[in-house]
Design a protein around this motif. Structure first.
Motif, mmCIF file in Angstrom:
data_model
loop_
_atom_site.group_PDB
_atom_site.id
_atom_site.type_symbol
_atom_site.label_atom_id
_atom_site.label_comp_id
_atom_site.label_asym_id
_atom_site.label_seq_id
_atom_site.Cartn_x
_atom_site.Cartn_y
_atom_site.Cartn_z
ATOM 1 N N PRO A 40 0.802 -1.234 0.000
ATOM 2 C CA PRO A 40 0.000 0.000 0.000
ATOM 3 C C PRO A 40 0.833 1.281 0.000
ATOM 4 C CG PRO A 40 0.171 -0.846 2.228
ATOM 5 C CD PRO A 40 1.021 -1.732 1.366
ATOM 6 N N THR A 41 2.037 1.233 -0.580
ATOM 7 C CA THR A 41 2.952 2.381 -0.554
ATOM 8 C C THR A 41 2.307 3.653 -1.089
ATOM 9 O OG1 THR A 41 4.720 0.796 -1.061
ATOM 10 C CG2 THR A 41 5.279 3.127 -1.150
ATOM 11 N N ALA A 42 1.563 3.544 -2.200
ATOM 12 C CA ALA A 42 1.020 4.731 -2.866
ATOM 13 C C ALA A 42 0.038 5.500 -1.999
ATOM 14 C CB ALA A 42 0.355 4.336 -4.184
ATOM 15 N N SER A 43 -0.577 4.823 -1.052
ATOM 16 C CA SER A 43 -1.530 5.479 -0.146
ATOM 17 C C SER A 43 -0.867 5.925 1.152
ATOM 18 C CB SER A 43 -2.676 4.517 0.188
ATOM 19 O OG SER A 43 -2.203 3.432 0.974
ATOM 20 N N GLY A 44 0.452 5.820 1.223
ATOM 21 C CA GLY A 44 1.140 6.141 2.470
ATOM 22 C C GLY A 44 0.820 5.130 3.560
ATOM 23 N N ASP A 45 0.588 3.876 3.141
ATOM 24 C CA ASP A 45 0.232 2.803 4.086
ATOM 25 C C ASP A 45 -1.019 3.154 4.887
ATOM 26 O OD1 ASP A 45 2.360 1.344 3.198
ATOM 27 O OD2 ASP A 45 3.471 1.355 5.070
ATOM 28 N N SER A 46 -2.032 3.614 4.194
ATOM 29 C CA SER A 46 -3.303 3.960 4.839
ATOM 30 C C SER A 46 -3.833 2.799 5.677
ATOM 31 C CB SER A 46 -4.329 4.324 3.766
ATOM 32 O OG SER A 46 -5.640 4.309 4.274
ATOM 33 N N ASP A 47 -4.062 3.052 6.954
ATOM 34 C CA ASP A 47 -4.587 2.009 7.841
ATOM 35 C C ASP A 47 -5.944 1.515 7.363
ATOM 36 O OD1 ASP A 47 -2.393 2.108 9.516
ATOM 37 O OD2 ASP A 47 -3.292 3.560 10.891
ATOM 38 N N HIS A 48 -6.771 2.432 6.890
ATOM 39 C CA HIS A 48 -8.104 2.064 6.411
ATOM 40 C C HIS A 48 -8.001 1.151 5.194
ATOM 41 C CE1 HIS A 48 -12.350 2.330 5.549
ATOM 42 N NE2 HIS A 48 -12.112 2.854 4.368
ATOM 43 N N TYR A 49 -7.088 1.472 4.298
ATOM 44 C CA TYR A 49 -6.881 0.683 3.082
ATOM 45 C C TYR A 49 -6.407 -0.733 3.442
ATOM 46 C CZ TYR A 49 -5.899 0.618 -2.019
ATOM 47 O OH TYR A 49 -5.905 0.384 -3.368
ATOM 48 N N ILE A 50 -5.449 -0.802 4.339
ATOM 49 C CA ILE A 50 -4.923 -2.099 4.773
ATOM 50 C C ILE A 50 -6.017 -2.917 5.448
ATOM 51 C CG2 ILE A 50 -3.264 -3.229 6.315
ATOM 52 C CD1 ILE A 50 -1.407 -0.766 5.802
ATOM 53 N N SER A 51 -6.840 -2.267 6.258
ATOM 54 C CA SER A 51 -7.943 -2.975 6.934
ATOM 55 C C SER A 51 -8.933 -3.548 5.923
ATOM 56 C CB SER A 51 -8.669 -2.035 7.894
ATOM 57 O OG SER A 51 -7.834 -1.661 8.960
ATOM 58 N N ARG A 52 -9.236 -2.772 4.895
ATOM 59 C CA ARG A 52 -10.168 -3.249 3.866
ATOM 60 C C ARG A 52 -9.592 -4.452 3.126
ATOM 61 N NH1 ARG A 52 -12.500 1.885 0.604
ATOM 62 N NH2 ARG A 52 -13.848 0.277 -0.288
ATOM 63 N N TYR A 53 -8.294 -4.427 2.911
ATOM 64 C CA TYR A 53 -7.627 -5.569 2.268
ATOM 65 C C TYR A 53 -7.795 -6.832 3.114
ATOM 66 C CZ TYR A 53 -3.546 -8.575 1.370
ATOM 67 O OH TYR A 53 -2.715 -9.647 1.152
ATOM 68 N N LEU A 67 3.108 -5.524 2.913
ATOM 69 C CA LEU A 67 4.459 -4.980 3.048
ATOM 70 C C LEU A 67 4.380 -3.476 3.269
ATOM 71 C CD1 LEU A 67 7.551 -5.066 2.879
ATOM 72 C CD2 LEU A 67 7.327 -4.806 0.391
ATOM 73 N N SER A 68 4.813 -3.047 4.423
ATOM 74 C CA SER A 68 4.906 -1.622 4.731
ATOM 75 C C SER A 68 6.357 -1.172 4.600
ATOM 76 C CB SER A 68 4.421 -1.356 6.159
ATOM 77 O OG SER A 68 4.713 -0.024 6.538
ATOM 78 N N LEU A 69 6.579 -0.056 3.912
ATOM 79 C CA LEU A 69 7.914 0.539 3.870
ATOM 80 C C LEU A 69 8.084 1.586 4.957
ATOM 81 C CD1 LEU A 69 8.520 0.883 0.016
ATOM 82 C CD2 LEU A 69 9.212 -0.955 1.565
ATOM 83 N N PHE A 70 7.008 1.858 5.696
ATOM 84 C CA PHE A 70 7.081 2.789 6.818
ATOM 85 C C PHE A 70 7.332 2.034 8.119
ATOM 86 C CE2 PHE A 70 4.746 4.815 3.439
ATOM 87 C CZ PHE A 70 5.223 6.113 3.434
ATOM 88 N N LYS A 71 6.848 0.787 8.161
ATOM 89 C CA LYS A 71 7.127 -0.110 9.282
ATOM 90 C C LYS A 71 7.504 -1.476 8.697
ATOM 91 C CE LYS A 71 3.866 2.147 12.444
ATOM 92 N NZ LYS A 71 2.637 1.957 13.268
ATOM 93 N N PRO A 72 8.721 -1.587 8.168
ATOM 94 C CA PRO A 72 9.096 -2.813 7.457
ATOM 95 C C PRO A 72 9.031 -4.042 8.366
ATOM 96 C CG PRO A 72 10.692 -1.053 7.057
ATOM 97 C CD PRO A 72 9.804 -0.582 8.165
ATOM 98 N N PRO A 73 8.515 -5.156 7.844
ATOM 99 C CA PRO A 73 8.415 -6.375 8.640
ATOM 100 C C PRO A 73 9.756 -7.071 8.818
ATOM 101 C CG PRO A 73 7.685 -6.790 6.400
ATOM 102 C CD PRO A 73 7.942 -5.317 6.499
#
Length: 235
Positions: A40-53, A67-73
């Motif tokens: 979800p990089t393009a959305s800035g790792d939107s929490d709402h977007y990730i939740s919907r996924y 995969l978050s590039l703001f909080k890499p696993p």
């Protein structure tokens, strides 16, 4: 076989009550529980977007992750990505997506994934990114060309019917040769590429279409054959 499924719009992020495109993506993997990773990089790792996924894919016969590039696993992004069956890229700001991917080396990892037969999919920015060029609103007001990864030839314009300015902007850019000829997709349409050629075009909406837009001696827009997934069994 190298495969990319490029969505002009739709999927879990835009059609919560219409799973046809996302189910089509899952069915392309010949495994009972494919591993799918959302980026979800393009959305800035939107929490709402990730939740919907997760709300959608947790209910399917698959193993979802993101995969978050703001909080890499992990520091080992290559091994994290390359053990997946499907990589699904979300929409948002294409410029930011490409910049962050290059900084982290994700662009090179995704090319390796593609060459290894991992299915690459994505919607909007996650569609544009695979082509040589795309039409983006990443820079603020207006629509402009953007150079992308170049896994697929030509240019791409998503949301062709979903945003009123998209169609005339793409026409103008192609006709003025500010962007090369390419493929435009309505919301609810996915183009399935095998290698670098179109294998099938599918839709989750009866009237959604894809078009080849070109300019040689004159401007030309050609409607492409599209299969509505709601009409019966799909593969």
């Amino acid at each position: 076989m190298r495969q990319i499924i490029a969505l002009g719009g739709g999927g879990f992020s835009m059609e919560s009550d219409n799973p046809l495109l996302d189910l089509y993506i899952l069915k392309q993997v010949m495994k009972s529980k494919p591993k799918i990773c959302f980026i979800p990089t393009a959305s800035g790792d939107s929490d709402h977007y990730i939740s919907r996924y997760y709300n959608f894919f947790n209910e399917q016969n698959c193993k979802p992750s993101h995969l978050s590039l703001f909080k890499p696993p992990t520091r080992e992004l290559d091994s994290f990505i390359l053990e997946k069956d499907i990589v699904y890229v979300g929409g948002g700001n294409t410029k930011n997506l490409l910049t962050l991917w290059k900084e982290w080396g994700v662009d090179d990892i995704l090319k390796k994934a593609w060459n290894q037969g991992i299915i690459l999919a994505g919607v909007s920015a996650g569609s544009i990114c695979w082509f040589e060029e795309g039409v983006t609103d990443s820079f603020g007001d207006g629509l402009e060309p953007i150079k992308c990864l170049g896994f697929l030839k030509g240019s791409n314009c998503p949301h062709y019917d979903g945003e009123i300015e998209r169609r005339p902007a793409y026409h103008k850019l192609v006709e003025s040769k500010k962007i090369q000829s390419g493929i435009a997709t309505d919301d609810g349409v996915a183009i399935h590429y095998k290698e670098q050629e179109i294998s099938k075009i599918v839709s989750s909406r009866p009237n959604a279409k894809a078009f080849r837009v070109s300019f040689e001696r004159k401007f030309k827009e050609t409607e492409l054959q599209t299969e509505f997934l709601g009409s019966g069994k799909f593969s």
